[in-house]
Design a protein around this motif. Structure first.
Motif, PDB file in Angstrom:
ATOM      1  N   ILE A   5       0.845  -1.190   0.000  1.00 12.49           N
ATOM      2  CA  ILE A   5       0.000   0.000   0.000  1.00 12.49           C
ATOM      3  C   ILE A   5       0.881   1.241   0.000  1.00 12.49           C
ATOM      4  O   ILE A   5       1.703   1.431   0.906  1.00 12.49           O
ATOM      5  CB  ILE A   5      -0.931   0.029   1.235  1.00 12.49           C
ATOM      6  CG1 ILE A   5      -1.682  -1.297   1.368  1.00 12.49           C
ATOM      7  CG2 ILE A   5      -1.904   1.204   1.143  1.00 12.49           C
ATOM      8  CD1 ILE A   5      -2.284  -1.515   2.739  1.00 12.49           C
ATOM      9  N   SER A   7       0.857   5.705  -1.115  1.00  9.18           N
ATOM     10  CA  SER A   7       0.007   6.859  -1.372  1.00  9.18           C
ATOM     11  C   SER A   7       0.867   8.100  -1.507  1.00  9.18           C
ATOM     12  O   SER A   7       2.028   8.115  -1.105  1.00  9.18           O
ATOM     13  CB  SER A   7      -0.998   7.044  -0.228  1.00  9.18           C
ATOM     14  OG  SER A   7      -1.957   8.038  -0.559  1.00  9.18           O
ATOM     15  N   CYS A  32      -3.124   4.727  -3.137  1.00 14.07           N
ATOM     16  CA  CYS A  32      -4.261   5.475  -2.599  1.00 14.07           C
ATOM     17  C   CYS A  32      -4.359   6.909  -3.126  1.00 14.07           C
ATOM     18  O   CYS A  32      -4.984   7.759  -2.494  1.00 14.07           O
ATOM     19  CB  CYS A  32      -4.194   5.500  -1.079  1.00 14.07           C
ATOM     20  SG  CYS A  32      -4.297   3.879  -0.306  1.00 14.07           S
ATOM     21  N   CYS A  73     -11.296  -4.686   0.890  1.00 11.06           N
ATOM     22  CA  CYS A  73     -10.636  -3.394   1.033  1.00 11.06           C
ATOM     23  C   CYS A  73     -11.387  -2.290   0.312  1.00 11.06           C
ATOM     24  O   CYS A  73     -11.647  -2.391  -0.892  1.00 11.06           O
ATOM     25  CB  CYS A  73      -9.222  -3.451   0.458  1.00 11.06           C
ATOM     26  SG  CYS A  73      -8.159  -4.678   1.206  1.00 11.06           S
ATOM     27  N   VAL A  75     -10.676   1.235  -1.031  1.00  6.74           N
ATOM     28  CA  VAL A  75      -9.512   2.042  -1.391  1.00  6.74           C
ATOM     29  C   VAL A  75     -10.013   3.393  -1.850  1.00  6.74           C
ATOM     30  O   VAL A  75     -10.866   3.481  -2.743  1.00  6.74           O
ATOM     31  CB  VAL A  75      -8.680   1.373  -2.515  1.00  6.74           C
ATOM     32  CG1 VAL A  75      -7.448   2.223  -2.841  1.00  6.74           C
ATOM     33  CG2 VAL A  75      -8.280  -0.043  -2.132  1.00  6.74           C
ATOM     34  N   CYS A 103      -8.169   1.563   3.058  1.00  5.62           N
ATOM     35  CA  CYS A 103      -6.858   2.105   2.706  1.00  5.62           C
ATOM     36  C   CYS A 103      -7.065   3.505   2.144  1.00  5.62           C
ATOM     37  O   CYS A 103      -7.872   3.689   1.227  1.00  5.62           O
ATOM     38  CB  CYS A 103      -6.172   1.231   1.666  1.00  5.62           C
ATOM     39  SG  CYS A 103      -5.928  -0.476   2.176  1.00  5.62           S
ATOM     40  N   ALA A 112      -1.991   3.108  11.362  1.00  2.00           N
ATOM     41  CA  ALA A 112      -2.966   2.025  11.233  1.00  2.00           C
ATOM     42  C   ALA A 112      -3.680   1.892  12.562  1.00  2.00           C
ATOM     43  O   ALA A 112      -3.049   1.991  13.621  1.00  2.00           O
ATOM     44  CB  ALA A 112      -2.276   0.717  10.862  1.00  2.00           C
ATOM     45  N   ILE A 121      -5.865   1.964   7.263  1.00  2.70           N
ATOM     46  CA  ILE A 121      -4.432   2.037   6.966  1.00  2.70           C
ATOM     47  C   ILE A 121      -4.164   3.258   6.100  1.00  2.70           C
ATOM     48  O   ILE A 121      -4.702   3.382   4.998  1.00  2.70           O
ATOM     49  CB  ILE A 121      -3.929   0.787   6.218  1.00  2.70           C
ATOM     50  CG1 ILE A 121      -4.235  -0.477   7.009  1.00  2.70           C
ATOM     51  CG2 ILE A 121      -2.432   0.909   5.923  1.00  2.70           C
ATOM     52  CD1 ILE A 121      -4.008  -1.763   6.215  1.00  2.70           C
ATOM     53  N   ASN A 122      -3.331   4.152   6.603  1.00  2.57           N
ATOM     54  CA  ASN A 122      -2.806   5.258   5.811  1.00  2.57           C
ATOM     55  C   ASN A 122      -1.310   5.011   5.713  1.00  2.57           C
ATOM     56  O   ASN A 122      -0.608   5.068   6.735  1.00  2.57           O
ATOM     57  CB  ASN A 122      -3.096   6.602   6.484  1.00  2.57           C
ATOM     58  CG  ASN A 122      -2.653   7.775   5.627  1.00  2.57           C
ATOM     59  OD1 ASN A 122      -1.712   7.676   4.855  1.00  2.57           O
ATOM     60  ND2 ASN A 122      -3.322   8.901   5.788  1.00  2.57           N
ATOM     61  N   PRO A 123      -0.804   4.711   4.498  1.00  7.51           N
ATOM     62  CA  PRO A 123       0.615   4.387   4.365  1.00  7.51           C
ATOM     63  C   PRO A 123       1.545   5.589   4.505  1.00  7.51           C
ATOM     64  O   PRO A 123       2.758   5.429   4.490  1.00  7.51           O
ATOM     65  CB  PRO A 123       0.700   3.790   2.963  1.00  7.51           C
ATOM     66  CG  PRO A 123      -0.413   4.459   2.220  1.00  7.51           C
ATOM     67  CD  PRO A 123      -1.516   4.630   3.227  1.00  7.51           C
TER      68      PRO A 123
END
Length: 169
Positions: A5, A7, A32, A73, A75, A103, A112, A121-123
């Motif tokens: 993942i 972004s 993302c 998921c 997204v 995500c 997370a 989840i934010n990468p």
């Protein structure tokens, strides 16, 4: 099941390719949004991607729901759900579409957490991180409904303090 993942890469090209090659063993790859690249570019190839507020290629979708192994998921980029202010709208959307994982990006803040049975989840950002110095992305692994989110810096080094393990609903 293993999911990459990323972004908010904001125009980075070589770095996306390196990350994809580094994690060639994943089952799926998610971007993302805010790649600022064309969806059909070689850098975005094989990413399940969405449109961010800085993406001008109209062929991107705003949201997508993907079944990946035991995870469903949602997204999205997050700007349409006001994620910089609250997770409430994104939580409602995840529940509406039956997702147990959401995500998203937009805030550039890696993290997370589980809220009411949904794993968010934010990468972070591989270009312009906020709230920490590392430029980050994440790997989600799910086996027998146990999910582990591990964050990595742009060089591919694990960030030990950024790991979450939980059970998917």
């Amino acid at each position: 099941m293993k999911l990459l993942i990323v972004s908010d890469s904001h125009g980075l090209q070589d770095e996306l390719i390196v990350i994809k090659e580094r994690h060639a063993d994943v089952d799926k790859m998610i971007h993302c949004g805010d790649s600022e690249l064309l969806q059909n570019s070689k850098e975005m190839a094989n990413f399940l991607s969405v449109r961010g507020n800085c993406d001008y290629d109209a062929s991107y979708v705003n949201d997508r729901v993907e079944k990946v192994g035991e995870a469903t998921c949602l997204v999205t980029h997050g700007h349409l759900y006001n994620v910089k202010m609250s997770m409430m709208n994104l939580h409602y959307k995840a529940r509406e579409v039956g997702a147990n994982v959401a995500c998203f990006g937009h805030s550039h803040v890696a993290g997370a957490e589980v809220m009411d049975g949904v794993l968010f989840i934010n990468p972070g950002s591989i270009l312009l991180p906020r709230m920490r110095k590392e430029r980050t992305y994440a790997i989600l692994e799910v086996e027998d409904n146990e999910a582990t989110v591990q964050f990595y810096d742009i060089s591919g080094d694990r960030i030990p303090s950024m790991q979450l393990t939980c059970t998917l609903a």
